[in-house]
Design an enzyme around this catalytic site. Structure first.
Site, PDB file in Angstrom:
ATOM      1  N   TYR A 307       0.842  -1.200   0.000  1.00 19.80           N
ATOM      2  CA  TYR A 307       0.000   0.000   0.000  1.00 19.80           C
ATOM      3  C   TYR A 307       0.870   1.241   0.000  1.00 19.80           C
ATOM      4  O   TYR A 307       2.026   1.225   0.429  1.00 19.80           O
ATOM      5  CB  TYR A 307      -0.963   0.013   1.189  1.00 19.80           C
ATOM      6  CG  TYR A 307      -0.279  -0.032   2.543  1.00 19.80           C
ATOM      7  CD1 TYR A 307       0.154   1.127   3.183  1.00 19.80           C
ATOM      8  CD2 TYR A 307      -0.067  -1.254   3.196  1.00 19.80           C
ATOM      9  CE1 TYR A 307       0.776   1.082   4.415  1.00 19.80           C
ATOM     10  CE2 TYR A 307       0.546  -1.302   4.432  1.00 19.80           C
ATOM     11  CZ  TYR A 307       0.968  -0.138   5.033  1.00 19.80           C
ATOM     12  OH  TYR A 307       1.583  -0.192   6.241  1.00 19.80           O
ATOM     13  N   HIS A 325      -6.613   6.439  12.919  1.00 19.56           N
ATOM     14  CA  HIS A 325      -6.639   7.403  11.809  1.00 19.56           C
ATOM     15  C   HIS A 325      -7.860   7.204  10.910  1.00 19.56           C
ATOM     16  O   HIS A 325      -8.590   6.204  11.010  1.00 19.56           O
ATOM     17  CB  HIS A 325      -5.356   7.302  10.983  1.00 19.56           C
ATOM     18  CG  HIS A 325      -5.165   5.976  10.304  1.00 19.56           C
ATOM     19  ND1 HIS A 325      -5.880   5.585   9.198  1.00 19.56           N
ATOM     20  CD2 HIS A 325      -4.312   4.947  10.567  1.00 19.56           C
ATOM     21  CE1 HIS A 325      -5.492   4.389   8.794  1.00 19.56           C
ATOM     22  NE2 HIS A 325      -4.536   3.971   9.629  1.00 19.56           N
ATOM     23  N   HIS A 341      -3.674  -3.114   8.477  1.00 19.16           N
ATOM     24  CA  HIS A 341      -2.356  -3.709   8.709  1.00 19.16           C
ATOM     25  C   HIS A 341      -1.876  -3.443  10.144  1.00 19.16           C
ATOM     26  O   HIS A 341      -0.679  -3.486  10.410  1.00 19.16           O
ATOM     27  CB  HIS A 341      -1.347  -3.159   7.705  1.00 19.16           C
ATOM     28  CG  HIS A 341      -1.583  -3.641   6.304  1.00 19.16           C
ATOM     29  ND1 HIS A 341      -2.434  -2.997   5.444  1.00 19.16           N
ATOM     30  CD2 HIS A 341      -1.107  -4.722   5.630  1.00 19.16           C
ATOM     31  CE1 HIS A 341      -2.473  -3.638   4.281  1.00 19.16           C
ATOM     32  NE2 HIS A 341      -1.668  -4.689   4.368  1.00 19.16           N
ATOM     33  N   CYS A 343      -3.311  -0.757  12.274  1.00 23.00           N
ATOM     34  CA  CYS A 343      -3.859   0.479  12.818  1.00 23.00           C
ATOM     35  C   CYS A 343      -5.355   0.323  13.093  1.00 23.00           C
ATOM     36  O   CYS A 343      -5.995  -0.623  12.658  1.00 23.00           O
ATOM     37  CB  CYS A 343      -3.650   1.626  11.836  1.00 23.00           C
ATOM     38  SG  CYS A 343      -1.924   2.139  11.675  1.00 23.00           S
TER      39      CYS A 343
END
Length: 417
Positions: A307, A325, A341, A343
């Site tokens: 990503y 986030h 991944h 977070c």
């Protein structure tokens, strides 16, 4: 009159009765009571090891005061430095020698006050000022974080300029590093490694508290050739108690202020192979924009998990790149599945609200994840994942202290989404 048979001469008083006045008292003394005399200068009766005039005393050597000759003895000794700290010492039963029992401060000015008496019981006094030599090496302390307002989970840190090993030396350092909070709470230092200490309360800091940290180490002997140096004190304040608890299995975050739920947010957390860490974390920083790339966490470019994304409203909770986030690209999974991944992702509106609410030191916990537990020290502030008993074993003032523990340098990696 010998030393063991000192008698005080009685003062003679007569009650005078006259026809005109009854009860008038006249007193007279012999004038020979030694205690009635002004103390004499005892300079010729004592010697001390403070070095020749004009030369500084060695702070690594004990201070000694001795009585000269056989007809006098020392009755009291006090030694204080310029800050008012007393130097502990012991006087021999015969009054012939006083010796310090604690190290002198380096680079300090001392005032020595000695009281004596001669064979006739007359008191003597002598006040002596002397300096100690500066330290060969100085141990400096830097408190963290910077002064300001923080969440109730923010630990106090102390970074030392040189390594300190051995329980005795560490205990000396700990005793001199003072932390006080208002309201008062129980707390303790924990040695992370030879140069870093963390201080936390048994539970979190009270909301809206004032916390101060200061060092009394200046001039104090820590080890041979090593003395404490000056340190700037720290004052910080805590805000409201903000706690965000993410249940990875339920895909939601509950945010509380002072114990009351103020918002429940649908989220996505780490998918299998990238599971989010469980445990209590502390907000480290806030970044309104971060470029997140898979290569920063070891994902090969062009692979299925690769990503490269612009990310907004990112609240950092680990140095290795775990954030809370905005994740608009995975909106269909918010509240339903874990696809990140590592977070914690949410809508842009919720992420901005959370970003604006929290400050460094606020608490962000994760439960129900398949990930490992947040480590205490090497990836942010995981201090709260240690029990109080385990925390206190990291103190040099506790029986379970570890000596010579290895470094725990933070792995400052780039973000994972």
């Amino acid at each position: 009159m010998n030393h063991t048979s000192r008698n005080r001469i009685p003062i003679r008083c007569a009650l005078l009765v006259t026809p005109l006045a009854i009860g008038a008292v006249a007193c007279g003394g012999s004038g020979t009571d030694p205690l009635a005399d002004k103390p004499y200068d005892a300079a010729e009766q004592i010697a001390f090891s403070g070095g020749p005039k004009g030369r500084a005393a060695d702070p690594d050597e004990p201070l000694e005061v001795t009585a000269k000759g056989g007809d006098s003895r020392i009755t009291d000794v006090t030694a204080t430095d310029a800050t008012g700290r007393y130097l502990r010492g012991e006087l021999t039963p015969d009054g012939k020698r006083w010796r310090s029992t604690a190290p002198l401060a380096a680079g300090a000015h001392y005032t020595l006050r000695v009281s004596t008496e001669n064979a006739d019981g007359r008191p003597g006094r002598k006040t002596i000022g002397f300096n100690t030599a500066p330290a060969d090496r100085l141990l400096r302390v830097r408190f963290g974080p910077d002064s300001g307002t923080y969440g109730v989970g923010q630990p106090i840190t102390a970074e030392l300029s040189v390594p300190v090993k051995g329980r005795a030396a560490r205990a000396t350092v700990e005793r001199a590093l003072r932390v006080h909070s208002q309201p008062v709470v129980e707390g303790a230092w924990h040695w992370v490694n030879d140069r870093t200490l963390h201080y936390r309360p048994r539970a979190y800091w009270p909301a809206r508290a004032t916390v101060t940290a200061r060092s009394n180490l200046e001039g104090i002997k820590v080890a041979d050739g090593l003395h404490g140096g000056p340190a700037r004190p720290l004052t910080l304040h805590t805000g409201a108690r903000i706690e965000a608890v993410t249940d990875a299995s339920a895909h939601q975050m509950v945010v509380k202020r002072d114990g009351k739920t103020i918002r429940t947010i649908p989220v996505t957390t780490g998918k299998p192979g990238f599971a989010t860490r469980n445990g209590v974390k502390v907000v480290l920083a806030k970044e309104s924009f971060v470029r997140m790339r898979g290569t920063s966490i070891g994902i090969a470019e062009g692979s299925a998990d690769s990503y490269d994304l612009p990310v907004h409203w990112a609240t950092r909770v680990t140095w290795s790149g775990e954030y809370v986030h905005a994740a608009p690209w995975s909106s269909g999974s918010h509240g339903a599945a874990n696809v990140s991944h590592g977070c914690t992702g949410m809508s842009s509106a919720n992420a901005q609200w959370f970003f604006d609410l929290v400050r460094p030191g606020d608490l962000v916990a994760v439960v129900g994840s398949g990930g490992s537990t947040m480590t205490p020290f090497d990836n942010g502030f995981g201090d709260w994942n240690l029990s109080w008993d385990a925390w206190r074993k990291g103190s040099a003032l506790s029986a379970g202290v570890r000596e010579g523990s290895g470094p725990a340098d933070a792995a400052r990696l780039r973000p994972a989404v």
